[in-house]
Design a protein around this motif. Structure first.
Motif, PDB file in Angstrom:
ATOM      1  N   ARG B 185      41.500  45.328  57.064  1.00  0.00           N
ATOM      2  CA  ARG B 185      40.154  45.735  57.487  1.00  0.00           C
ATOM      3  C   ARG B 185      39.501  46.409  56.279  1.00  0.00           C
ATOM      4  O   ARG B 185      39.974  47.437  55.813  1.00  0.00           O
ATOM      5  N   GLY B 186      38.457  45.787  55.764  1.00  0.00           N
ATOM      6  CA  GLY B 186      37.779  46.346  54.588  1.00  0.00           C
ATOM      7  C   GLY B 186      38.631  46.277  53.335  1.00  0.00           C
ATOM      8  O   GLY B 186      38.664  47.220  52.541  1.00  0.00           O
ATOM      9  N   CYS B 187      39.326  45.158  53.154  1.00  0.00           N
ATOM     10  CA  CYS B 187      40.210  44.996  51.989  1.00  0.00           C
ATOM     11  C   CYS B 187      39.401  44.978  50.693  1.00  0.00           C
ATOM     12  O   CYS B 187      38.369  44.325  50.607  1.00  0.00           O
ATOM     13  N   TRP B 188      39.884  45.686  49.658  1.00  0.00           N
ATOM     14  CA  TRP B 188      39.211  45.750  48.364  1.00  0.00           C
ATOM     15  C   TRP B 188      39.702  44.650  47.420  1.00  0.00           C
ATOM     16  O   TRP B 188      39.335  44.621  46.257  1.00  0.00           O
ATOM     17  N   ASN B 189      40.596  43.812  47.908  1.00  0.00           N
ATOM     18  CA  ASN B 189      41.093  42.691  47.109  1.00  0.00           C
ATOM     19  C   ASN B 189      41.758  43.154  45.811  1.00  0.00           C
ATOM     20  O   ASN B 189      41.641  42.506  44.780  1.00  0.00           O
ATOM     21  N   SER B 190      42.508  44.258  45.883  1.00  0.00           N
ATOM     22  CA  SER B 190      43.100  44.802  44.654  1.00  0.00           C
ATOM     23  C   SER B 190      44.413  44.114  44.290  1.00  0.00           C
ATOM     24  O   SER B 190      44.722  43.929  43.120  1.00  0.00           O
ATOM     25  N   GLY B 191      45.207  43.773  45.298  1.00  0.00           N
ATOM     26  CA  GLY B 191      46.513  43.166  45.016  1.00  0.00           C
ATOM     27  C   GLY B 191      47.664  44.156  45.073  1.00  0.00           C
ATOM     28  O   GLY B 191      48.799  43.814  44.763  1.00  0.00           O
ATOM     29  N   TYR B 192      47.390  45.396  45.496  1.00  0.00           N
ATOM     30  CA  TYR B 192      48.425  46.437  45.472  1.00  0.00           C
ATOM     31  C   TYR B 192      49.110  46.636  46.828  1.00  0.00           C
ATOM     32  O   TYR B 192      49.665  47.702  47.101  1.00  0.00           O
ATOM     33  N   CYS B 193      49.084  45.609  47.678  1.00  0.00           N
ATOM     34  CA  CYS B 193      49.699  45.693  49.006  1.00  0.00           C
ATOM     35  C   CYS B 193      51.164  46.148  48.923  1.00  0.00           C
ATOM     36  O   CYS B 193      51.650  46.849  49.796  1.00  0.00           O
ATOM     37  N   GLY B 194      51.856  45.713  47.893  1.00  0.00           N
ATOM     38  CA  GLY B 194      53.297  45.967  47.785  1.00  0.00           C
ATOM     39  C   GLY B 194      53.635  47.389  47.382  1.00  0.00           C
ATOM     40  O   GLY B 194      54.804  47.784  47.410  1.00  0.00           O
ATOM     41  N   PHE B 195      52.626  48.171  47.000  1.00  0.00           N
ATOM     42  CA  PHE B 195      52.894  49.545  46.555  1.00  0.00           C
ATOM     43  C   PHE B 195      52.370  50.567  47.553  1.00  0.00           C
ATOM     44  O   PHE B 195      52.268  51.746  47.251  1.00  0.00           O
ATOM     45  N   GLY B 196      52.036  50.103  48.765  1.00  0.00           N
ATOM     46  CA  GLY B 196      51.379  50.953  49.743  1.00  0.00           C
ATOM     47  C   GLY B 196      49.886  50.818  49.523  1.00  0.00           C
ATOM     48  O   GLY B 196      49.392  51.136  48.436  1.00  0.00           O
ATOM     49  N   CYS B 197      49.164  50.324  50.517  1.00  0.00           N
ATOM     50  CA  CYS B 197      47.732  50.049  50.324  1.00  0.00           C
ATOM     51  C   CYS B 197      46.999  51.339  49.953  1.00  0.00           C
ATOM     52  O   CYS B 197      47.005  52.303  50.718  1.00  0.00           O
ATOM     53  N   PRO B 198      46.356  51.371  48.774  1.00  0.00           N
ATOM     54  CA  PRO B 198      45.733  52.624  48.320  1.00  0.00           C
ATOM     55  C   PRO B 198      44.455  52.967  49.079  1.00  0.00           C
ATOM     56  O   PRO B 198      43.968  54.087  48.973  1.00  0.00           O
ATOM     57  N   VAL B 199      43.911  51.996  49.837  1.00  0.00           N
ATOM     58  CA  VAL B 199      42.636  52.263  50.524  1.00  0.00           C
ATOM     59  C   VAL B 199      42.765  52.131  52.047  1.00  0.00           C
ATOM     60  O   VAL B 199      41.754  52.047  52.753  1.00  0.00           O
ATOM     61  N   ASN B 200      44.002  52.129  52.543  1.00  0.00           N
ATOM     62  CA  ASN B 200      44.241  52.049  53.989  1.00  0.00           C
ATOM     63  C   ASN B 200      43.564  50.845  54.636  1.00  0.00           C
ATOM     64  O   ASN B 200      43.167  50.891  55.804  1.00  0.00           O
ATOM     65  N   ALA B 201      43.419  49.758  53.875  1.00  0.00           N
ATOM     66  CA  ALA B 201      42.802  48.558  54.434  1.00  0.00           C
ATOM     67  C   ALA B 201      43.839  47.720  55.181  1.00  0.00           C
ATOM     68  O   ALA B 201      43.563  47.187  56.255  1.00  0.00           O
ATOM     69  N   PRO B 310      48.447  37.585  37.459  1.00  0.00           N
ATOM     70  CA  PRO B 310      49.136  37.433  38.752  1.00  0.00           C
ATOM     71  C   PRO B 310      49.365  38.750  39.486  1.00  0.00           C
ATOM     72  O   PRO B 310      49.950  38.764  40.553  1.00  0.00           O
ATOM     73  N   PHE B 311      48.884  39.850  38.883  1.00  0.00           N
ATOM     74  CA  PHE B 311      49.032  41.159  39.523  1.00  0.00           C
ATOM     75  C   PHE B 311      47.811  41.531  40.355  1.00  0.00           C
ATOM     76  O   PHE B 311      47.898  42.372  41.238  1.00  0.00           O
ATOM     77  N   TYR B 312      46.662  40.900  40.094  1.00  0.00           N
ATOM     78  CA  TYR B 312      45.421  41.320  40.762  1.00  0.00           C
ATOM     79  C   TYR B 312      44.992  40.350  41.875  1.00  0.00           C
ATOM     80  O   TYR B 312      45.219  39.151  41.804  1.00  0.00           O
TER      81      TYR B 312
END
Lengths: 188, 530
Positions: B185-201, B310-312
């Motif tokens: 919900r409201g994903c910032w498309n950062s690619g950091y899902c695997g490190f704990g979503c930094p924006v609670n999306a 491939p990280f972003y």
């Protein structure tokens, strides 16, 4: 990378066979012959898993695995090796008992001088140099014995991952670091 | 812009959250339902049972880590704090790396958000071959719809370059490919899902069902390892937990006694069977901890002319089932093709090279694409899966052997991935395999793959999907629990996590767990309320 035959130069087939049956057996044989002093079993200062012999091993291994370290000056290099070792130590300590014991067997085996020499071709870690350490890794990983492959893999992966999580390593990888617009937005 | 931390605010408003590391005296905790594990299964069960008015105790071995600690977007921190065994968990022989979450929210806190319904052939196979009832395609549809709505599952069309390689290759070759639904919900498309979503999306359990359960009076206890379920006759009479220190590993010596009418094991397919084994629960047909499925993963690496970074970007947005059901559920091994994100730390481990090979491959990271194949294990006799046993201290160990049947699937997967990467324009391709070197054409790659030894410690093998070990079946001889997740021998024990799956899923399993647990927990709530 070519697969080296198991009976390659400088590595007595006899010892390979022992290790082929698993680190446990090799260790039993090794310690029965040489013994393992109590002093060698104490932790290295500042570490929660690594012992002094392990620190010597990884100190020699890190520049051999991560040749990128050659790009840093000596002071920076030794700092980065130390932080890589701290990461290796943290990862080992986080392992559950089963993996921790397997890793301990491997490291104990490598800590026994005469056995180390016959298995790796290295006498003392701190005198080995990068080339010798790389030959050791190539032999283990190229061996037809799965146990040596396993040992070679874990040493390489532990070391390389522990280095490349360090931000100082990122410029050489082209990873620019945390995605800037997101990082700045949430940290401002 | 400071993002509010859900837990800081929630705890201030009166949520009951206990850090067991801070307990100094033995305690007894009581509830209607005690749930052990706060991942996909435990999180969904906690919300449903708390909303039904039941007093819920949610127990988690990992620590509570929230968005405030994800703001550094740092791989090293995430691997240390959010993964089982510091992301170095592996099968007992070290041959297969196991990426599994370990904090409040379990693997949902670190997964890559892919949200597939259980494939129809899998559900049909369970009904026809494993004596599973009530989970047919039509039975499950409303539960998937419910959880998709609950967790904002939406089709994700924006492709990062890594996923575009997969899409382009499939299109060129005429292979099936589809967009991946994601729970964001409201994903910032950062690619950091695997490190704990930094924006609670990401709508992980950490930010969705667990907060809702806490709003409805549930208690969350973290850094508490449940050692044992105690039983007498056909009843669980209580549980014993040991508080862990700040390091999240070492017991502090403080014990917590748990009393509840009903217990739910939801620790995932490694830790749940281990808990039941440690507790020496009845297992008359020797099914406990057997048939553990892992979707063995193999990878293929490509150097692309264009920048991939491939990280972003959303880590997974395209998948291909072209080779998944080609020969039905029980033919030669099927596999799903996807891409993984590649960050430097885990990336170096996947490359599994050293010296100048490592330096050069790491330097090429921005142009590196990786494709992975998830092999669908557990559908035929030649793919029996693995098993869970206990180390001397009661911690779990996973044994998993790869049969010729599986290796044959690995070889075909290597071929498919190389063909796809070349079709997408790769300059060179190699398998994540110790004996593989880069090939510059599909013809050369075919020859090279034919020569690769298919052996443990030569092929790089991963799993991020743990399933089975407490399989469900109406037939007690074939399963640990019935189709509703109720233990066959113990009346007040349920299992609600991926360990109840009788086979692997054939897709990333989070939504399969959400849907099944939503259905089973709703039925359980009804039973417990009457």
């Amino acid at each position: 990378m070519p697969i080296e035959p198991a009976e390659d130069r400088g590595l007595p087939r006899r010892d390979f066979l022992k290790v082929g049956l698993g680190f446990s057996l090799a260790l039993t044989v090794g310690t029965a012959v040489v013994g393992c002093s109590d002093a060698a079993k104490t932790l290295s200062t500042g570490y929660v898993f690594l012992r002094p012999g392990d620190v010597e091993l990884f100190s020699a291994l890190t520049p051999a695995v991560v040749t990128e370290l050659g790009a840093f000056d000596a002071a920076k290099r030794s700092k980065l090796v130390e932080r890589t070792l701290q990461n290796i130590d943290g990862t080992c300590a986080a392992l559950d008992l089963g993996s921790r014991q397997e890793l301990r067997k491997l490291l104990d085996l490598l800590a026994i001088g005469p056995l180390r020499y016959s298995l790796t071709g290295v006498g003392a870690w701190n005198e080995a140099g990068i080339d010798k350490m790389q030959v050791f890794l190539a032999r283990w990983r190229g061996s037809r014995f799965a146990t040596l492959n396993a040992g070679g893999n874990v040493l390489v992966k532990l070391t390389s991952s522990s280095f490349y999580v360090l931000p100082e390593s990122w410029p050489s990888t082209g990873y620019p670091g945390p995605l800037e617009y997101v990082f700045n937005a949430i940290n401002s | 812009m400071a993002l509010p931390d859900i837990y800081t605010e929630g705890i201030a408003s009166g949520w009951k959250v206990v850090d067991a590391a801070k307990l100094t005296a033995p305690q007894t905790m009581e509830a209607d339902v005690a749930i052990i594990g706060s991942g996909a299964g435990g999180g969904v069960a906690a919300e449903i049972l708390a909303l039904a008015g039941l007093k819920v105790l949610l127990l988690e071995e990992g620590a509570l880590r929230t968005s405030d600690s994800f703001k550094d977007m740092d791989e090293g921190r995430a691997l240390r704090e959010l993964y089982q065994e510091g992301a170095a968990r592996a099968t007992s022989d070290g041959a297969i790396a196991v990426l599994q979450g370990r904090s409040v929210g379990g693997s949902t806190t670190v997964n890559w958000t892919s949200s597939f319904r259980t494939p129809e052939p899998t559900l049909k196979f369970w009904a026809a071959e494993r004596e599973v009832v009530g989970h047919g395609v039509d039975d499950m549809k409303p539960w998937f719809e419910k959880m998709e709505a609950r967790l904002d599952v939406m089709l994700w069309e924006a492709q990062n370059a890594n996923n575009s390689v997969l899409k382009r290759g499939c299109d060129k070759l005429g292979w099936e490919a589809h967009s991946i639904p994601r729970n964001v919900r409201g994903c910032w498309n950062s690619g950091y899902c695997g490190f704990g979503c930094p924006v609670n999306a990401k709508q992980s359990m950490l930010v969705s069902t667990i907060p809702e359960a806490l709003r409805h009076g549930a208690t969350l206890v973290h850094r508490l390892r449940v050692r044992q379920l105690q039983h007498a006759g056909d009843k669980i009479t209580g549980a014993v937990g040991e508080a862990l220190r700040e390091d999240g590993r070492t017991p502090s010596g403080t014990l917590v006694t748990i009393k509840a009418r009903h217990f739910i094991a939801a620790g995932g397919a490694i830790n749940t069977p281990a808990l039941l084994l440690r507790s020496q629960l009845p297992d008359p047909h020797k099914r406990l901890g057997q048939h553990t499925l892992i979707h063995p993963v193999v990878l293929s690496l490509a150097q692309m002319p264009e920048r991939i970074d491939p990280f972003y970007g959303a880590p997974q947005s395209t998948a291909s089932d072209h080779f998944q059901w080609k020969d039905g559920a029980t033919g030669p091994m099927g596999y799903k093709l996807e891409v993984p994100p590649i960050f430097p730390g885990i990336g170096a481990g996947v490359l599994n090279v050293y010296s100048d090979d490592l330096r050069k491959e790491m330097a090429a990271l921005p142009h590196t694409n990786a494709v992975l194949a998830l092999l669908r294990d557990g559908f035929v006799e030649q793919s029996p899966g693995g098993s869970i046993r206990l180390a001397d201290d009661g911690s779990p160990m996973l044994d998993y052997e790869l049969s010729d049947y599986v290796w044959e699937g690995v070889k075909r997967a290597y071929l498919s991935m190389a063909e796809l990467q070349f079709a997408a324009g790769a300059q060179r391709v190699r398998q994540a395999h110790i004996d593989a070197s880069y090939q510059t054409s599909w013809t050369d790659a075919k020859k090279a793959i034919a020569e690769l030894p298919l052996k443990k410690f030569r092929a790089t093998l991963f799993t991020a999907h743990l399933m089975g070990g407490c399989a469900m079946s109406q037939n007690p001889k074939r399963g640990v629990v019935d189709s509703g997740g109720r233990h066959h021998q113990l009346a007040n024990l349920s299992v609600m996590d991926g360990s109840v799956f009788p086979t692997s899923i054939g897709a990333n399993p989070q939504l399969s767990i959400y849907g099944l647990v939503a259905q089973n927990a709703t039925a359980l709530a009804k039973q417990l309320k009457t």
